[in-house]
Design a protein around this motif. Structure first.
Motif, PDB file in Angstrom:
ATOM      1  N   LYS A 153       0.861  -1.184   0.000  1.00 60.02           N
ATOM      2  CA  LYS A 153       0.000   0.000   0.000  1.00 60.02           C
ATOM      3  C   LYS A 153       0.897   1.233   0.000  1.00 60.02           C
ATOM      4  N   LEU A 154       0.454   2.247  -0.709  1.00 53.28           N
ATOM      5  CA  LEU A 154       1.239   3.482  -0.813  1.00 53.28           C
ATOM      6  C   LEU A 154       0.937   4.426   0.332  1.00 53.28           C
ATOM      7  N   LYS A 155       1.974   5.106   0.789  1.00 53.79           N
ATOM      8  CA  LYS A 155       1.796   6.116   1.833  1.00 53.79           C
ATOM      9  C   LYS A 155       0.907   7.254   1.308  1.00 53.79           C
ATOM     10  N   LYS A 156       1.132   7.638   0.049  1.00 54.60           N
ATOM     11  CA  LYS A 156       0.290   8.644  -0.610  1.00 54.60           C
ATOM     12  C   LYS A 156      -0.436   7.934  -1.751  1.00 54.60           C
ATOM     13  N   PRO A 157      -1.674   7.493  -1.488  1.00 61.29           N
ATOM     14  CA  PRO A 157      -2.397   6.687  -2.493  1.00 61.29           C
ATOM     15  C   PRO A 157      -2.665   7.419  -3.799  1.00 61.29           C
ATOM     16  N   ILE A 158      -2.738   6.639  -4.859  1.00 59.80           N
ATOM     17  CA  ILE A 158      -3.117   7.127  -6.187  1.00 59.80           C
ATOM     18  C   ILE A 158      -4.650   7.251  -6.181  1.00 59.80           C
ATOM     19  N   PRO A 159      -5.212   8.281  -6.813  1.00 60.31           N
ATOM     20  CA  PRO A 159      -6.680   8.374  -6.890  1.00 60.31           C
ATOM     21  C   PRO A 159      -7.271   7.120  -7.555  1.00 60.31           C
ATOM     22  N   HIS A 160      -8.404   6.658  -7.044  1.00 59.04           N
ATOM     23  CA  HIS A 160      -9.039   5.444  -7.576  1.00 59.04           C
ATOM     24  C   HIS A 160      -9.888   5.708  -8.814  1.00 59.04           C
ATOM     25  N   LYS A 161     -10.323   6.950  -8.994  1.00 53.57           N
ATOM     26  CA  LYS A 161     -11.226   7.263 -10.099  1.00 53.57           C
ATOM     27  C   LYS A 161     -10.818   8.568 -10.768  1.00 53.57           C
ATOM     28  N   GLY A 162     -11.400   8.765 -11.938  1.00 57.58           N
ATOM     29  CA  GLY A 162     -11.203  10.013 -12.653  1.00 57.58           C
ATOM     30  C   GLY A 162      -9.898  10.068 -13.415  1.00 57.58           C
ATOM     31  N   PRO A 163      -9.689  11.183 -14.114  1.00 54.62           N
ATOM     32  CA  PRO A 163      -8.491  11.321 -14.960  1.00 54.62           C
ATOM     33  C   PRO A 163      -7.180  11.347 -14.172  1.00 54.62           C
ATOM     34  N   LEU A 164      -7.231  11.795 -12.914  1.00 54.06           N
ATOM     35  CA  LEU A 164      -5.993  11.827 -12.114  1.00 54.06           C
ATOM     36  C   LEU A 164      -5.432  10.431 -11.882  1.00 54.06           C
ATOM     37  N   LYS A 165      -6.311   9.429 -11.860  1.00 55.01           N
ATOM     38  CA  LYS A 165      -5.848   8.042 -11.710  1.00 55.01           C
ATOM     39  C   LYS A 165      -4.888   7.694 -12.844  1.00 55.01           C
ATOM     40  N   PHE A 166      -5.270   8.034 -14.056  1.00 54.90           N
ATOM     41  CA  PHE A 166      -4.446   7.699 -15.215  1.00 54.90           C
ATOM     42  C   PHE A 166      -3.219   8.601 -15.328  1.00 54.90           C
ATOM     43  N   VAL A 167      -3.401   9.880 -15.073  1.00 56.22           N
ATOM     44  CA  VAL A 167      -2.283  10.822 -15.167  1.00 56.22           C
ATOM     45  C   VAL A 167      -1.237  10.507 -14.102  1.00 56.22           C
ATOM     46  N   SER A 168      -1.661  10.404 -12.859  1.00 52.74           N
ATOM     47  CA  SER A 168      -0.736  10.170 -11.745  1.00 52.74           C
ATOM     48  C   SER A 168      -0.100   8.786 -11.818  1.00 52.74           C
ATOM     49  N   GLY A 169      -0.945   7.768 -11.997  1.00 57.55           N
ATOM     50  CA  GLY A 169      -0.431   6.397 -12.045  1.00 57.55           C
ATOM     51  C   GLY A 169       0.437   6.139 -13.257  1.00 57.55           C
ATOM     52  N   GLY A 170      -0.044   6.534 -14.436  1.00 55.50           N
ATOM     53  CA  GLY A 170       0.708   6.311 -15.667  1.00 55.50           C
ATOM     54  C   GLY A 170       2.025   7.053 -15.686  1.00 55.50           C
ATOM     55  N   ARG A 171       2.007   8.309 -15.244  1.00 54.91           N
ATOM     56  CA  ARG A 171       3.240   9.106 -15.214  1.00 54.91           C
ATOM     57  C   ARG A 171       4.265   8.485 -14.261  1.00 54.91           C
ATOM     58  N   SER A 172       3.828   8.109 -13.074  1.00 57.99           N
ATOM     59  CA  SER A 172       4.778   7.532 -12.112  1.00 57.99           C
ATOM     60  C   SER A 172       5.343   6.204 -12.609  1.00 57.99           C
ATOM     61  N   ALA A 173       4.533   5.442 -13.342  1.00 57.23           N
ATOM     62  CA  ALA A 173       5.027   4.181 -13.909  1.00 57.23           C
ATOM     63  C   ALA A 173       6.055   4.445 -15.004  1.00 57.23           C
ATOM     64  N   LEU A 174       5.733   5.356 -15.916  1.00 55.66           N
ATOM     65  CA  LEU A 174       6.644   5.661 -17.026  1.00 55.66           C
ATOM     66  C   LEU A 174       7.942   6.305 -16.550  1.00 55.66           C
ATOM     67  N   GLN A 175       7.863   7.097 -15.477  1.00 58.98           N
ATOM     68  CA  GLN A 175       9.057   7.749 -14.937  1.00 58.98           C
ATOM     69  C   GLN A 175       9.831   6.847 -13.977  1.00 58.98           C
ATOM     70  N   LYS A 176       9.379   5.618 -13.830  1.00 61.50           N
ATOM     71  CA  LYS A 176      10.033   4.624 -12.969  1.00 61.50           C
ATOM     72  C   LYS A 176      10.216   5.133 -11.550  1.00 61.50           C
ATOM     73  N   LYS A 177       9.173   5.727 -11.027  1.00 66.38           N
ATOM     74  CA  LYS A 177       9.173   6.233  -9.650  1.00 66.38           C
ATOM     75  C   LYS A 177       9.178   5.068  -8.664  1.00 66.38           C
ATOM     76  N   SER A 178       9.617   5.353  -7.466  1.00 68.87           N
ATOM     77  CA  SER A 178       9.585   4.398  -6.350  1.00 68.87           C
ATOM     78  C   SER A 178       8.865   5.083  -5.185  1.00 68.87           C
ATOM     79  N   PRO A 179       7.537   5.044  -5.192  1.00 73.00           N
ATOM     80  CA  PRO A 179       6.788   5.749  -4.152  1.00 73.00           C
ATOM     81  C   PRO A 179       6.968   5.096  -2.785  1.00 73.00           C
ATOM     82  N   GLU A 180       6.821   5.911  -1.755  1.00 72.30           N
ATOM     83  CA  GLU A 180       6.966   5.403  -0.389  1.00 72.30           C
ATOM     84  C   GLU A 180       5.789   4.488  -0.053  1.00 72.30           C
TER      85      GLU A 180
END
Length: 191
Positions: A59-86
């Motif tokens: 589970k993420l310390k700062k969760p990704i939004p479950h719905k809406g466009p922010l889910k795709f923007v936030s999740g997709g961007r962090s995946a493509l940028q190879k982020k390592s969230p806390e």
């Protein structure tokens, strides 16, 4: 409607798996997964039940939004940028585990970043892994290749993909997960 798998609620206990021609050995296995919408959670719990495995849900310390466009923007961007969230969970010592099932949803053609954080913290070496992904459809080869690279220094025994487990194909995906675990050559894994 969510299937409750009460037996998988236990954490960090031993599983007894018997291979052909072998005496009963105590082999420890764990299912590690990240799930945003419940797809990987359903499959992870099903695998744990079928294999008698422990469970570690990332589970993420700062969760990704479950719905809406922010889910795709936030999740997709962090995946493509190879982020390592806390992570909001600590990673236990996995040295006693013989087999690790690792799963994540496919985001923007790659795996969800929580799995990257897990890999960095767990620093697995010389383990046997089985990888699974959940997606809305399409090829997952690139994602699975990325997961294999993430866990370099470990042996990947098997990999599998599930399409829309919580919505369109629930029962078929549950059966597919059980069948996958049952066909794994678990007797080949040293304990």
């Amino acid at each position: 409607m969510r299937i409750e798998l009460e037996k998988t609620a236990r954490l960090f206990s031993s599983a007894s798996l018997i291979g052909p021609g072998q005496k009963e050995d105590m082999m420890k296995s764990i299912v590690v997964f990240y799930s945003l919408e419940g797809n990987c959670k359903l499959i992870g719990e099903t695998i744990a039940e079928a294999a008698g495995s422990d469970i570690l849900e990332l589970k993420l310390k700062k969760p990704i939004p479950h719905k809406g466009p922010l889910k795709f923007v936030s999740g997709g961007r962090s995946a493509l940028q190879k982020k390592s969230p806390e992570l909001a969970v600590s990673i236990p010592d996995l040295s006693d585990y013989d087999l690790i099932f690792a799963g994540a949803p496919v985001w923007a053609g790659t795996f969800a970043p929580a799995l990257r954080t897990f890999a960095k913290k767990a620093q697995l070496q010389g383990k046997t892994l089985c990888l699974f992904t959940c997606c809305a459809g399409g090829p997952t080869e690139k994602c699975l290749m990325g997961m294999k690279n993430l866990f370099k220094g470990n042996a990947v025994l098997s990999e599998i993909q599930f399409v829309n487990p919580t919505s369109k194909n629930r029962e078929a995906c549950i059966q597919k997960a059980v069948d996958w675990v049952q066909q794994l050559p678990l007797h080949l894994i040293p304990s």
